[in-house]
Write a protein that holds these residues in place. Structure first.
Motif, mmCIF file in Angstrom:
data_model
loop_
_atom_site.group_PDB
_atom_site.id
_atom_site.type_symbol
_atom_site.label_atom_id
_atom_site.label_comp_id
_atom_site.label_asym_id
_atom_site.label_seq_id
_atom_site.Cartn_x
_atom_site.Cartn_y
_atom_site.Cartn_z
ATOM 1 N N SER A 208 -0.113 -10.341 -26.894
ATOM 2 C CA SER A 208 0.738 -10.839 -25.833
ATOM 3 C C SER A 208 0.849 -10.079 -24.613
ATOM 4 C CB SER A 208 2.080 -11.320 -26.628
ATOM 5 O OG SER A 208 2.974 -11.597 -25.635
ATOM 6 N N ILE A 209 0.933 -10.929 -23.472
ATOM 7 C CA ILE A 209 0.846 -10.148 -22.084
ATOM 8 C C ILE A 209 2.604 -10.434 -21.716
ATOM 9 C CG2 ILE A 209 0.197 -10.284 -19.680
ATOM 10 C CD1 ILE A 209 -2.443 -10.967 -20.748
ATOM 11 N N PRO A 210 3.365 -9.357 -21.364
ATOM 12 C CA PRO A 210 4.713 -9.766 -20.827
ATOM 13 C C PRO A 210 4.579 -10.450 -19.495
ATOM 14 C CG PRO A 210 4.420 -7.514 -21.697
ATOM 15 C CD PRO A 210 3.083 -8.206 -21.565
ATOM 16 N N GLN A 211 5.536 -11.357 -19.359
ATOM 17 C CA GLN A 211 5.675 -11.961 -18.165
ATOM 18 C C GLN A 211 6.481 -11.120 -17.098
ATOM 19 O OE1 GLN A 211 8.494 -15.658 -18.321
ATOM 20 N NE2 GLN A 211 8.233 -16.127 -16.388
ATOM 21 N N ILE A 212 5.757 -10.811 -16.136
ATOM 22 C CA ILE A 212 6.302 -9.771 -14.942
ATOM 23 C C ILE A 212 5.859 -10.223 -13.482
ATOM 24 C CG2 ILE A 212 5.915 -7.550 -13.981
ATOM 25 C CD1 ILE A 212 5.620 -6.432 -16.957
ATOM 26 N N GLU A 213 6.919 -10.480 -12.629
ATOM 27 C CA GLU A 213 6.859 -10.467 -11.167
ATOM 28 C C GLU A 213 6.305 -9.466 -10.592
ATOM 29 O OE1 GLU A 213 6.115 -11.720 -7.885
ATOM 30 O OE2 GLU A 213 7.083 -13.268 -8.938
ATOM 31 N N TYR A 214 4.986 -9.353 -9.962
ATOM 32 C CA TYR A 214 4.201 -8.141 -9.564
ATOM 33 C C TYR A 214 4.258 -8.220 -8.026
ATOM 34 C CZ TYR A 214 2.459 -6.680 -14.193
ATOM 35 O OH TYR A 214 2.041 -6.351 -15.312
ATOM 36 N N GLY A 215 4.554 -9.251 -7.641
ATOM 37 C CA GLY A 215 4.664 -9.364 -5.937
ATOM 38 C C GLY A 215 5.790 -8.256 -5.467
ATOM 39 N N ILE A 262 -1.128 -5.320 -20.250
ATOM 40 C CA ILE A 262 -0.575 -5.169 -21.663
ATOM 41 C C ILE A 262 0.309 -4.111 -21.681
ATOM 42 C CG2 ILE A 262 -0.850 -5.007 -24.116
ATOM 43 C CD1 ILE A 262 -3.518 -6.686 -23.922
ATOM 44 N N ILE A 263 -0.061 -2.878 -21.102
ATOM 45 C CA ILE A 263 0.682 -1.669 -21.266
ATOM 46 C C ILE A 263 0.902 -1.000 -19.989
ATOM 47 C CG2 ILE A 263 0.417 0.704 -22.216
ATOM 48 C CD1 ILE A 263 -1.853 -0.133 -24.119
ATOM 49 N N ILE A 264 0.208 -0.772 -19.038
ATOM 50 C CA ILE A 264 0.384 0.087 -17.692
ATOM 51 C C ILE A 264 1.626 -0.881 -17.010
ATOM 52 C CG2 ILE A 264 -0.440 1.263 -15.780
ATOM 53 C CD1 ILE A 264 -2.978 1.768 -17.382
ATOM 54 N N GLY A 265 1.253 -2.028 -16.811
ATOM 55 C CA GLY A 265 2.093 -2.783 -15.837
ATOM 56 C C GLY A 265 3.540 -2.938 -16.549
ATOM 57 N N PRO A 266 3.769 -3.292 -17.696
ATOM 58 C CA PRO A 266 5.200 -3.381 -18.185
ATOM 59 C C PRO A 266 5.663 -1.935 -18.055
ATOM 60 C CG PRO A 266 3.795 -4.471 -19.549
ATOM 61 C CD PRO A 266 2.999 -3.799 -18.461
ATOM 62 N N LEU A 267 5.146 -0.866 -18.293
ATOM 63 C CA LEU A 267 5.714 0.600 -18.373
ATOM 64 C C LEU A 267 5.858 0.951 -16.847
ATOM 65 C CD1 LEU A 267 3.539 2.569 -20.902
ATOM 66 C CD2 LEU A 267 5.873 2.006 -21.016
ATOM 67 N N GLY A 268 5.068 0.412 -16.010
ATOM 68 C CA GLY A 268 5.246 0.727 -14.418
ATOM 69 C C GLY A 268 6.534 -0.015 -13.900
ATOM 70 N N ARG A 270 9.245 -1.156 -15.839
ATOM 71 C CA ARG A 270 10.438 -0.480 -16.230
ATOM 72 C C ARG A 270 10.831 0.941 -15.613
ATOM 73 N NH1 ARG A 270 10.266 -1.250 -22.992
ATOM 74 N NH2 ARG A 270 10.107 -3.677 -22.827
ATOM 75 N N ALA A 271 9.773 1.747 -14.930
ATOM 76 C CA ALA A 271 9.981 2.742 -14.583
ATOM 77 C C ALA A 271 10.186 2.633 -13.167
ATOM 78 C CB ALA A 271 8.733 3.598 -14.641
ATOM 79 N N SER A 272 9.769 1.685 -12.332
ATOM 80 C CA SER A 272 10.305 1.323 -11.140
ATOM 81 C C SER A 272 11.564 1.086 -11.172
ATOM 82 C CB SER A 272 9.391 -0.005 -10.595
ATOM 83 O OG SER A 272 7.988 0.602 -10.500
ATOM 84 N N GLY A 273 12.199 0.029 -12.163
ATOM 85 C CA GLY A 273 13.486 -0.332 -12.283
ATOM 86 C C GLY A 273 14.565 0.872 -12.395
ATOM 87 N N ALA A 274 13.875 1.683 -13.338
ATOM 88 C CA ALA A 274 14.963 3.167 -13.635
ATOM 89 C C ALA A 274 14.888 3.887 -12.359
ATOM 90 C CB ALA A 274 14.418 3.713 -14.814
ATOM 91 N N ILE A 275 13.786 3.997 -11.648
ATOM 92 C CA ILE A 275 14.142 5.003 -10.498
ATOM 93 C C ILE A 275 14.774 4.048 -9.471
ATOM 94 C CG2 ILE A 275 12.505 5.649 -8.412
ATOM 95 C CD1 ILE A 275 10.213 6.002 -10.333
ATOM 96 N N GLY A 276 14.653 2.970 -9.178
ATOM 97 C CA GLY A 276 15.516 1.967 -8.314
ATOM 98 C C GLY A 276 16.907 2.235 -8.673
ATOM 99 N N ASP A 277 17.274 2.181 -9.881
ATOM 100 C CA ASP A 277 18.639 2.054 -10.181
ATOM 101 C C ASP A 277 19.177 3.591 -9.887
ATOM 102 O OD1 ASP A 277 18.589 -0.391 -11.233
ATOM 103 O OD2 ASP A 277 18.425 0.194 -13.186
#
Length: 473
Positions: A208-215, A262-268, A270-277
């Motif tokens: 499964s590939i997580p649904q993510i908005e990459y724009g 599958i791996i790098i995009g979702p991790l990136g 989540r990390a982006s969200g944490a940095i932004g917060d």
């Protein structure tokens, strides 16, 4: 012959010739040139270059200050030197030999890496952000139809500046890593295709590939290109040379894309969200402390070339949450304070008529966002004057922190001509008014404090002269 022909010819000579150049790039206002042998560089000669505002030496890198026309100077020095990354690649290892590897070395290393990656992208973000501000102002205050053709075209320009950030950063990062830049852009473009971007129910080989908005995201493509770099290095070792042209890019994408999705995009993400917060929390919680500190330190960060280390934070915040409440106003405040201090120097009695005109020009230019002439040509030779600059920056930073100033556009040369940076995403002028208050405080305090310092210095000098004259011979 262009305006920068003579400057480029002399710069190459004083840098020790083309053979001593390891890398050439530029940021918003200065050429950044890495050299092989520091002993071959004539710094005194570089300080006298025509059409430049000074030189900064930063370990193995020489920074020639040009101003807003740095693109023209860069293109000219590239054309005259006929320098190329490929032709000088064997000298790359020499970049590691200069200077002790202390904290400053690592900060400079990071800044020098970040600048060529983000700075080429910043103009697109500036234009896109300012176009959105103009569109929103026209909709809110002029009555332009929000669904009309003009509004949609302006919105498309904005979206092009931000939505395609993965493509732009993929290209610039791949170039930095000495890969084929188009492969980095290719990887970023994959994330934005309509069959992948924000699509639910995707899978690859049953995974499964997580649904993510990459724009408008940053970290997923950066992590993806770094992963691609190591995949390419491995493939170069195992693929026969006669197959490498076709097989390497094919296998690179076949390996990298699934792992990215599958791996790098979702991790990136989540990390982006944490940095932004965290950055938003920092701005909201201790903004009244961070703003004055950053604003007062900014001129010296620019002087050392390490201000680019903070560019990534601003770009990330604007791209993800829409505004920057941490680093967005430091350049704005700092530039105004430098301009005000230069104008204070220009109005002192000990400055002759020619200097008054020159310093006044430097001050006005700094108020409009370009500070190198004022900082290097007027203030840095008067260290006590910089106290006035710092007092203004601290005062403006405190006001910006307390009132919660937010910048919605990052980059360029912020000053009195860039109040559009503070128009919010709905076209409201709330933060523009706050920016005006911050600007007034910064300019008034810097000018007044600098003037007082200069006046006291003149009185001390006059008193000292009187005492010396009264002493018996």
């Amino acid at each position: 012959m262009s305006k920068y022909t003579e400057m480029s010819e002399l710069a190459i000579k004083y840098l020790g010739g083309v053979e001593n150049i390891v890398h050439i790039t530029h940021c918003a206002t200065r050429l950044r040139i890495n050299v092989k042998e520091n002993n071959s560089v004539d710094i005194e000669g570089l300080k006298k270059l025509p059409n430049s505002a000074g030189v900064v030496r930063n370990q193995e890198q020489v920074q020639i200050i040009i101003g807003p026309n740095v693109d023209d100077a860069y293109n000219e020095i590239i054309a005259i030197s006929r320098w190329s990354e490929i032709g000088n690649k064997e000298k790359e290892s020499s970049k590691e030999k200069s200077g002790p590897r202390n904290f400053s070395w690592y900060v400079n290393k990071f800044a020098n890496f970040v600048a060529p990656m983000f700075m080429p992208v910043v103009p697109a973000m500036i234009v896109g952000g300012m176009i959105l501000s103009i569109r929103n102002l026209l909709v809110n205050y002029v009555g332009m139809d929000v669904n009309g053709g003009t509004a949609n075209v302006l919105l498309a320009i904005f979206q092009a500046g931000f939505v395609f950030l993965p493509v732009y950063l993929g290209y610039t990062l791949a170039s930095q890593l000495k890969m084929q830049p188009i492969m980095g852009a290719f990887l970023g473009a994959v994330l934005l295709t309509e069959r992948i971007n924000n699509v639910s129910g995707l899978s690859f080989a049953g995974i499964s590939i997580p649904q993510i908005e990459y724009g408008a995201t940053i970290l997923p493509v950066i992590l993806g290109v770094f992963f691609m770099y190591y995949v390419e290095k491995l493939l170069k070792k195992i693929i026969p040379e006669f197959l490498i042209y076709f097989a390497k890019p094919l296998l690179t994408m076949v390996i990298c894309v699934p792992i990215l999705l599958i791996i790098i995009g979702p991790l990136g993400t989540r990390a982006s969200g944490a940095i932004g917060d965290f950055c938003i929390w920092l701005g909201d919680t201790v903004g009244f402390l961070s703003q004055p500190i950053l604003s007062a330190a900014y001129p010296y960060m620019v002087m050392l070339g390490i201000d680019k280390a903070l560019v990534a934070i601003g770009v990330h915040l604007v791209a993800t949450v829409g505004y920057d409440s941490v680093t967005g106003s430091m350049g704005f405040i700092s530039n105004l304070c430098i301009g005000a201090s230069a104008l204070a120097v220009a109005t002192t009695s000990k400055v002759d008529k020619a200097q008054k005109g020159m310093y006044s020009s430097f001050g006005i230019t700094a108020l409009c966002g370009v500070t190198e002439p004022a900082f290097y040509g007027c203030l840095i030779s008067r260290p006590r004057v910089l106290i006035g600059t710092a007092l203004g920056a601290i005062s403006g930073g405190i006001v910006a922190g307390l009132l919660g100033l937010r910048a919605y556009i990052i980059g360029g040369c912020p000053g009195l001509l860039t109040f559009l940076y503070f128009v919010d995403d709905k076209g409201n002028l709330h933060y523009v008014f706050i920016a005006a208050i911050v600007a007034a405080v910064s300019i008034i305090v810097s000018f007044t404090a600098t003037k007082m310092i200069l006046t006291l210095d003149e009185r001390r000098a006059a008193k000292k002269n009187r005492v010396q004259m009264q002493q018996p011979l």
